[in-house]
Design a protein around this motif. Structure first.
Motif, short mmCIF file in Angstrom:
data_model
loop_
_atom_site.label_atom_id
_atom_site.label_comp_id
_atom_site.label_asym_id
_atom_site.label_seq_id
_atom_site.Cartn_x
_atom_site.Cartn_y
_atom_site.Cartn_z
N ASP A 35 0.83 -1.20 0.00
CA ASP A 35 0.00 0.00 0.00
C ASP A 35 0.87 1.25 0.00
N LEU A 36 1.91 1.25 0.82
CA LEU A 36 2.82 2.40 0.90
C LEU A 36 3.48 2.67 -0.45
N ALA A 37 4.10 1.63 -1.01
CA ALA A 37 4.82 1.80 -2.27
C ALA A 37 3.88 2.21 -3.39
N LEU A 38 2.72 1.56 -3.45
CA LEU A 38 1.79 1.80 -4.54
C LEU A 38 1.22 3.21 -4.49
N ASN A 39 0.80 3.66 -3.29
CA ASN A 39 0.22 4.99 -3.17
C ASN A 39 1.25 6.09 -3.35
N ALA A 40 2.49 5.86 -2.94
CA ALA A 40 3.54 6.84 -3.20
C ALA A 40 3.79 6.96 -4.70
N ALA A 72 4.32 19.51 -7.99
CA ALA A 72 4.84 19.44 -6.63
C ALA A 72 3.92 20.10 -5.61
N ASP A 73 3.32 21.25 -5.98
CA ASP A 73 2.46 21.95 -5.02
C ASP A 73 1.09 21.30 -4.87
N ARG A 74 0.81 20.28 -5.67
CA ARG A 74 -0.48 19.59 -5.60
C ARG A 74 -0.36 18.18 -5.03
N GLU A 75 0.85 17.77 -4.66
CA GLU A 75 1.04 16.40 -4.17
C GLU A 75 0.28 16.15 -2.87
N LEU A 76 0.42 17.04 -1.89
CA LEU A 76 -0.26 16.84 -0.60
C LEU A 76 -1.78 16.89 -0.73
N PRO A 77 -2.37 17.85 -1.51
CA PRO A 77 -3.83 17.79 -1.70
C PRO A 77 -4.31 16.49 -2.34
N VAL A 78 -3.52 15.94 -3.25
CA VAL A 78 -3.89 14.67 -3.88
C VAL A 78 -3.82 13.53 -2.86
N VAL A 79 -2.76 13.51 -2.04
CA VAL A 79 -2.64 12.49 -0.99
C VAL A 79 -3.81 12.60 -0.02
N TRP A 80 -4.18 13.82 0.36
CA TRP A 80 -5.31 14.03 1.27
C TRP A 80 -6.61 13.51 0.66
N ALA A 81 -6.83 13.81 -0.63
CA ALA A 81 -8.06 13.36 -1.30
C ALA A 81 -8.13 11.84 -1.34
N TYR A 112 -1.05 6.91 4.73
CA TYR A 112 -1.08 8.19 4.02
C TYR A 112 -0.24 9.26 4.70
N GLY A 113 0.00 9.12 6.03
CA GLY A 113 0.96 10.00 6.67
C GLY A 113 2.36 9.75 6.15
N LEU A 114 2.72 8.46 6.03
CA LEU A 114 4.04 8.11 5.50
C LEU A 114 4.15 8.46 4.02
N VAL A 115 3.07 8.25 3.25
CA VAL A 115 3.09 8.61 1.83
C VAL A 115 3.36 10.10 1.67
N ALA A 116 2.68 10.92 2.49
CA ALA A 116 2.90 12.37 2.43
C ALA A 116 4.35 12.71 2.72
N GLY A 117 4.94 12.04 3.72
CA GLY A 117 6.34 12.30 4.03
C GLY A 117 7.28 11.85 2.92
N ILE A 118 6.96 10.70 2.30
CA ILE A 118 7.82 10.17 1.24
C ILE A 118 7.80 11.06 0.01
N VAL A 119 6.60 11.51 -0.42
CA VAL A 119 6.51 12.29 -1.65
C VAL A 119 7.10 13.69 -1.48
#
Length: 301
Positions: free
Chosen positions: A37-42, A50-59, A188-195
């Motif tokens: 899940d981590l690898a796939l979602n990242a 770049a400025d839209r990565e976190l909003p996409v992760v949140w969605a 998704y917390g870790l995905v946000a940190g990774i991206v």
């Protein structure tokens, strides 16, 4: 009155202790899905500005919570009205994990690196082209990620349900909700940190201090390696967890693996048992992939 209150508090403490213990067991058993899940979602966020990565992760995280809000009641209904279906669902989930893992291996060895590079270049060109509707591109990304999350979340909930099968309804509900929330927040917390790791590395590398620049360069170098390591570990964990589920569901195979590790030192026994489960996972994944390919060919004809 006071004694009744003490009994009630003791019952609540016992239930909470049971929930905590079973949640740990369920979380351990879903580790294979978590790594994937981590690898796939990242990877799903790649190609987004770049400025839209976190909003996409949140969605996607919100969509994941909605997926689990549907899956948890469905799992409880199965446990209440069709408990006999839990083991077949677990076996299907294990087979699907093995299939996904083997499909990744097949893709890695059968698809050329040039094709992968062309795919990444196509994404980058779409991102740079002003004619491309980036809002629609993001919506498609989010929808695709949520669809993928539904499958992975279903596997997580089914595996967790198998851990608490036979327990009281309130314990099952508490464990499933705890696992669902922990997995969503954790993933998704870790995905946000990774991206955002590479952005943090770039920012630090442009600072004036030598230590900050060195840390920034380290983060920039580590980000792609972390993604690759997550993918490898996630695939290995899928074979271990999926193969373990399948082996446990087939009594003669389960006893044979247990006999293999019996009488050995702890480390040797653990290596033998996990290795046998992984081998079962690889073989099962190959068989399922072969069946899927055969069906696809028949449909094509």
């Amino acid at each position: 009155m006071a004694s009744s209150l003490l009994v009630l508090l003791d019952d609540i403490a016992t239930i909470l202790d049971d929930v905590a213990t079973m949640t740990k067991v369920a979380a351990k058993k879903t580790a294979g899905v978590l790594g994937d899940d981590l690898a796939l979602n990242a990877q799903q966020v790649t190609g987004v500005q770049a400025d839209r990565e976190l909003p996409v992760v949140w969605a996607v995280a919100v969509g994941s919570l909605l997926n689990k809000a549907v899956l948890v009641p469905a799992a409880l209904a199965i446990s209440a009205f069709a408990p006999w279906a839990i083991t077949p669902l677990l076996m299907l989930g294990g087979a699907f994990l093995c299939f996904e893992g083997f499909e990744k291996l097949a893709h890695r060895f059968l698809h050329s690196a040039a094709a992968d590079r062309a795919h990444h270049e196509e994404r980058a060109q779409a991102n740079a082209d002003p004619k491309v509707d980036m809002a629609a591109f993001e919506r498609d990304k989010v929808k695709g990620a949520i669809r993928t999350d539904f499958i992975l979340s279903a596997e997580i909930i089914v595996i967790a349900l198998g851990t608490v099968a036979g327990q009281p309804l309130q314990t099952q509900l508490a464990v499933l909700v705890a696992v669902a929330l922990a997995m969503t927040v954790g993933v998704y917390g870790l995905v946000a940190g990774i991206v955002k790791m590479d952005d943090a590395g770039l920012w630090l590398s442009r600072r004036t201090g030598a230590a900050a620049q060195a840390l920034g360069r380290m983060l920039l170098a580590a980000a792609p390696r972390l993604m690759k390591a997550l993918s490898v570990l996630g695939t290995a964990a899928m074979f271990l967890v999926g193969g373990g589920i399948l082996a446990h569901g087939i009594a003669p195979l389960h006893h044979a693996i247990a006999h293999l590790a019996e009488g050995q030192a702890w480390l040797v026994g653990a290596v033998l048992e996990n290795g046998a489960n992984a081998l079962v996972g690889v073989i099962a994944g190959a068989l399922v992939l072969a069946a899927v390919v055969a069906v696809q060919k028949l449909r094509g004809r």
